[in-house]
Design an enzyme around this catalytic site. Structure first.
Site, mmCIF file in Angstrom:
data_model
loop_
_atom_site.group_PDB
_atom_site.id
_atom_site.type_symbol
_atom_site.label_atom_id
_atom_site.label_comp_id
_atom_site.label_asym_id
_atom_site.label_seq_id
_atom_site.Cartn_x
_atom_site.Cartn_y
_atom_site.Cartn_z
ATOM 1 N N GLU A 156 42.770 21.283 -24.891
ATOM 2 C CA GLU A 156 41.430 20.986 -25.396
ATOM 3 C C GLU A 156 40.637 20.151 -24.391
ATOM 4 O O GLU A 156 39.446 20.393 -24.179
ATOM 5 C CB GLU A 156 41.527 20.250 -26.740
ATOM 6 C CG GLU A 156 41.988 21.114 -27.902
ATOM 7 C CD GLU A 156 41.003 22.222 -28.221
ATOM 8 O OE1 GLU A 156 39.781 22.030 -28.049
ATOM 9 O OE2 GLU A 156 41.465 23.307 -28.644
ATOM 10 N N TYR A 209 35.356 16.434 -32.301
ATOM 11 C CA TYR A 209 35.692 17.849 -32.135
ATOM 12 C C TYR A 209 37.136 18.025 -31.649
ATOM 13 O O TYR A 209 37.907 18.797 -32.229
ATOM 14 C CB TYR A 209 34.732 18.534 -31.156
ATOM 15 C CG TYR A 209 35.168 19.946 -30.844
ATOM 16 C CD1 TYR A 209 34.855 20.991 -31.703
ATOM 17 C CD2 TYR A 209 35.956 20.222 -29.723
ATOM 18 C CE1 TYR A 209 35.294 22.275 -31.456
ATOM 19 C CE2 TYR A 209 36.404 21.503 -29.471
ATOM 20 C CZ TYR A 209 36.069 22.534 -30.333
ATOM 21 O OH TYR A 209 36.524 23.803 -30.095
ATOM 22 N N ASP A 221 31.822 24.520 -33.101
ATOM 23 C CA ASP A 221 31.383 24.457 -31.712
ATOM 24 C C ASP A 221 30.197 25.405 -31.543
ATOM 25 O O ASP A 221 29.681 25.953 -32.517
ATOM 26 C CB ASP A 221 32.535 24.796 -30.757
ATOM 27 C CG ASP A 221 32.994 26.246 -30.860
ATOM 28 O OD1 ASP A 221 32.489 26.998 -31.734
ATOM 29 O OD2 ASP A 221 33.864 26.647 -30.057
#
Length: 307
Positions: A47, A132, A150
């Site tokens: 990520e 996120y 997103d």
């Protein structure tokens, strides 16, 4: 925001909508290696690497990173300059992400006994981990996250269900659509839909979009979407020259300002547009990020990597 108060609505047969997307995803999707693991550390690395970096470039870097530092303990014990150097060598964006990932690994070892925390709230306590990323790790590693929102997901919701260009509306719609206790497959599936079918230039029929029968944009032919800024070119960017500074300093114990300037760009001129003032600003940012040290002596100073 209540259903009565808003001007948009999700399809009445939401269960059918959910099942269609999951079936589409499970039948065929892009095979990224981090999708084949539930190791939270490996997923966290993926990520962080994927932020503003093309996924195709991330795959090999991710594999090499985990071969070199396979656990949080390995990364926590690593020399920070080596981690930052790896980041720079693989053109993975801003080097402070490498610094934060290194510090996050140290937090996991010291504050969590080597176990990556599971909840989005606890994950956000780690250095450099925002909402996120925390939610993505909780979803993909522990199947215990909220709906991921997103730019791809926003584009899908805007086109398919007329969800307005408003963050709270996107979050509400994404949360209502996601089936209970299936955040791992759902978040992967809806991001995949935005990544391969509902791109800026949509490929609805070619990609076999499973939501065509419900999609407002598909019915009307109007595929407008919220404005999504394109990623700035890496060539000639501050990211590129930050990386060159780190890579150059890895070869030398210390360099004077002008010597460094001539080594990182061919058009460096001490008093020019890309000269001492430009380089000093770049180095000050790197110093603030804890990546370099500046040894100042009046107007002259030397630069070295921070150990």
């Amino acid at each position: 925001m209540t259903a009565e108060a808003r001007e948009w609505a999700l399809p009445d047969d939401s269960e059918t909508v959910r099942d269609a997307l999951i079936a589409w995803y499970e039948a065929d999707h892009r095979e990224f290696p981090w999708r084949r693991t539930d190791d939270p550390y490996a997923i966290l690395v993926s990520e962080v690497m994927s932020q503003q970096t093309q996924l195709g470039r991330v795959v090999e870097a991710w594999k090499e990173f985990l071969e070199r530092w396979p656990t949080t303990a390995d990364l926590a014990a690593a020399d920070r300059a080596a981690v930052v150097g790896f980041w720079s060598d693989h053109s993975l964006g801003y080097n402070n992400r490498a610094k934060y990932l290194h510090e996050a690994a140290q937090q996991v070892e010291t504050a969590y006994d080597g176990d990556v925390p599971e909840s989005p709230a606890e994950l956000q306590e780690l250095m450099g981990v925002g909402p996120y990323t925390a939610n993505a790790v909780a979803s993909f590693a522990f199947n215990d996250g909220d709906a991921v929102v997103d730019t791809n997901v926003k584009r899908v919701l805007y086109r398919a269900f007329d969800v307005p260009d408003d963050d709270s509306a996107f979050e509400t719609a994404a949360r209502e659509l996601m089936p209970d206790d299936r955040s791992r497959v759902w978040n992967n599936a809806i991001m995949e839909l935005g990544g391969v079918a509902c791109e800026r230039t949509p490929r609805c029929d070619e990609a076999g979009c499973p939501w065509r029968e419900w999609c407002t944009a598909y019915a009307s032919g109007d595929f407008t979407a919220p404005d999504v800024p394109s990623q700035p070119s890496f060539e000639g960017s501050r990211r590129q020259f930050r990386g060159r500074v780190i890579a150059t300093l890895r070869e030398y114990e210390a360099l004077e300002l002008d010597t460094l300037g001539h080594r990182i760009r061919v058009d460096y001129a001490p008093d020019g547009e890309y000269g001492r003032e430009w380089l000093h600003e770049l180095l000050t940012d790197l110093e603030s990020d804890g990546l370099v040290e500046l040894d100042r002596n009046d107007d002259a100073f030397t630069v070295r990597l921070k150990q």
